[in-house]
Design a protein around this motif. Structure first.
Motif, mmCIF file in Angstrom:
data_model
loop_
_atom_site.group_PDB
_atom_site.id
_atom_site.type_symbol
_atom_site.label_atom_id
_atom_site.label_comp_id
_atom_site.label_asym_id
_atom_site.label_seq_id
_atom_site.Cartn_x
_atom_site.Cartn_y
_atom_site.Cartn_z
ATOM 1 N N LYS A 142 0.854 -1.189 0.000
ATOM 2 C CA LYS A 142 0.000 0.000 0.000
ATOM 3 C C LYS A 142 0.888 1.237 0.000
ATOM 4 N N THR A 143 0.349 2.346 -0.504
ATOM 5 C CA THR A 143 1.092 3.604 -0.464
ATOM 6 C C THR A 143 0.139 4.774 -0.266
ATOM 7 N N ASN A 144 0.646 5.790 0.364
ATOM 8 C CA ASN A 144 -0.032 7.080 0.482
ATOM 9 C C ASN A 144 0.918 8.188 0.058
ATOM 10 N N ASP A 145 2.078 7.813 -0.496
ATOM 11 C CA ASP A 145 3.194 8.724 -0.682
ATOM 12 C C ASP A 145 3.628 8.832 -2.146
ATOM 13 N N ALA A 146 2.695 8.999 -3.035
ATOM 14 C CA ALA A 146 2.994 9.172 -4.462
ATOM 15 C C ALA A 146 3.888 8.078 -5.017
ATOM 16 N N GLY A 147 3.887 6.918 -4.378
ATOM 17 C CA GLY A 147 4.582 5.764 -4.930
ATOM 18 C C GLY A 147 6.035 5.597 -4.551
ATOM 19 N N SER A 148 6.619 6.470 -3.716
ATOM 20 C CA SER A 148 8.033 6.293 -3.362
ATOM 21 C C SER A 148 8.215 5.532 -2.047
ATOM 22 N N LEU A 149 7.111 5.229 -1.362
ATOM 23 C CA LEU A 149 7.147 4.426 -0.143
ATOM 24 C C LEU A 149 5.933 3.511 -0.138
ATOM 25 N N TRP A 150 6.184 2.207 -0.174
ATOM 26 C CA TRP A 150 5.132 1.205 -0.133
ATOM 27 C C TRP A 150 5.303 0.396 1.141
ATOM 28 N N PHE A 151 4.210 -0.055 1.744
ATOM 29 C CA PHE A 151 4.292 -0.782 3.004
ATOM 30 C C PHE A 151 3.260 -1.893 3.051
ATOM 31 N N THR A 152 3.488 -2.848 3.957
ATOM 32 C CA THR A 152 2.541 -3.934 4.188
ATOM 33 C C THR A 152 1.953 -3.780 5.584
ATOM 34 N N ASP A 153 0.886 -4.515 5.843
ATOM 35 C CA ASP A 153 0.305 -4.514 7.185
ATOM 36 C C ASP A 153 1.203 -5.249 8.176
ATOM 37 N N GLY A 154 2.164 -6.038 7.672
ATOM 38 C CA GLY A 154 3.055 -6.820 8.531
ATOM 39 C C GLY A 154 4.312 -6.093 8.964
ATOM 40 N N GLY A 155 4.407 -4.797 8.688
ATOM 41 C CA GLY A 155 5.564 -4.039 9.154
ATOM 42 C C GLY A 155 6.721 -3.943 8.178
ATOM 43 N N TRP A 156 6.512 -4.327 6.936
ATOM 44 C CA TRP A 156 7.549 -4.243 5.908
ATOM 45 C C TRP A 156 7.346 -2.997 5.070
ATOM 46 N N SER A 157 8.434 -2.452 4.527
ATOM 47 C CA SER A 157 8.310 -1.316 3.613
ATOM 48 C C SER A 157 9.344 -1.415 2.502
ATOM 49 N N LEU A 158 8.976 -0.901 1.356
ATOM 50 C CA LEU A 158 9.882 -0.709 0.222
ATOM 51 C C LEU A 158 9.931 0.787 -0.028
ATOM 52 N N GLN A 159 11.138 1.348 -0.001
ATOM 53 C CA GLN A 159 11.284 2.785 -0.208
ATOM 54 C C GLN A 159 12.290 3.036 -1.311
ATOM 55 N N LEU A 160 11.910 3.931 -2.231
ATOM 56 C CA LEU A 160 12.797 4.335 -3.309
ATOM 57 C C LEU A 160 13.814 5.307 -2.749
ATOM 58 N N GLY A 161 15.087 5.052 -3.004
ATOM 59 C CA GLY A 161 16.105 5.936 -2.468
ATOM 60 C C GLY A 161 17.473 5.677 -3.053
ATOM 61 N N VAL A 162 18.447 6.374 -2.505
ATOM 62 C CA VAL A 162 19.845 6.221 -2.902
ATOM 63 C C VAL A 162 20.657 6.036 -1.627
ATOM 64 N N ILE A 163 21.369 4.933 -1.545
ATOM 65 C CA ILE A 163 22.257 4.680 -0.417
ATOM 66 C C ILE A 163 23.635 4.380 -0.986
ATOM 67 N N ASP A 164 24.627 5.123 -0.528
ATOM 68 C CA ASP A 164 26.001 4.969 -1.014
ATOM 69 C C ASP A 164 26.076 5.024 -2.537
ATOM 70 N N GLY A 165 25.276 5.896 -3.136
ATOM 71 C CA GLY A 165 25.300 6.090 -4.584
ATOM 72 C C GLY A 165 24.547 5.047 -5.396
ATOM 73 N N VAL A 166 23.837 4.136 -4.719
ATOM 74 C CA VAL A 166 23.098 3.078 -5.425
ATOM 75 C C VAL A 166 21.609 3.386 -5.372
ATOM 76 N N ASP A 167 21.027 3.702 -6.550
ATOM 77 C CA ASP A 167 19.592 3.966 -6.674
ATOM 78 C C ASP A 167 18.824 2.655 -6.597
ATOM 79 N N GLY A 168 17.610 2.724 -6.085
ATOM 80 C CA GLY A 168 16.750 1.556 -6.133
ATOM 81 C C GLY A 168 15.765 1.511 -4.996
ATOM 82 N N TRP A 169 15.109 0.382 -4.902
ATOM 83 C CA TRP A 169 14.115 0.119 -3.870
ATOM 84 C C TRP A 169 14.781 -0.661 -2.755
ATOM 85 N N TYR A 170 14.582 -0.182 -1.528
ATOM 86 C CA TYR A 170 15.191 -0.781 -0.351
ATOM 87 C C TYR A 170 14.116 -1.337 0.566
#
Length: 73
Positions: free
Chosen positions: A14-42
């Protein structure tokens, strides 16, 4: 923004954040970002802290489903 959701490999994201943060009811999330220069979903959740999944959301959600299901065993 209107809330959105989609189910991929049995996990509902589910998302409420224009698609850059998705979450589940079980406490998991996928967030679009850059960590140490690596773009992607975390993935973050129980026992997992910002694990890179993929540059594409659907591929990330599929990989995340495997991680989540393995953690439930």
């Amino acid at each position: 923004m209107t809330a959105a959701w989609q189910t991929i490999n049995g996990i509902t994201w589910k998302t409420n954040d224009a698609g850059s943060l998705w979450f589940t009811d079980g406490g998991w999330s996928l967030q679009l970002g850059v960590i140490d220069g690596v773009d992607g979903w975390y993935l973050t959740g129980p026992g997992v802290d910002r694990q890179w999944m993929s540059i594409q959301f659907v591929a990330s959600a599929r990989h995340a489903a495997r991680v989540i299901c393995e953690g439930e065993r």
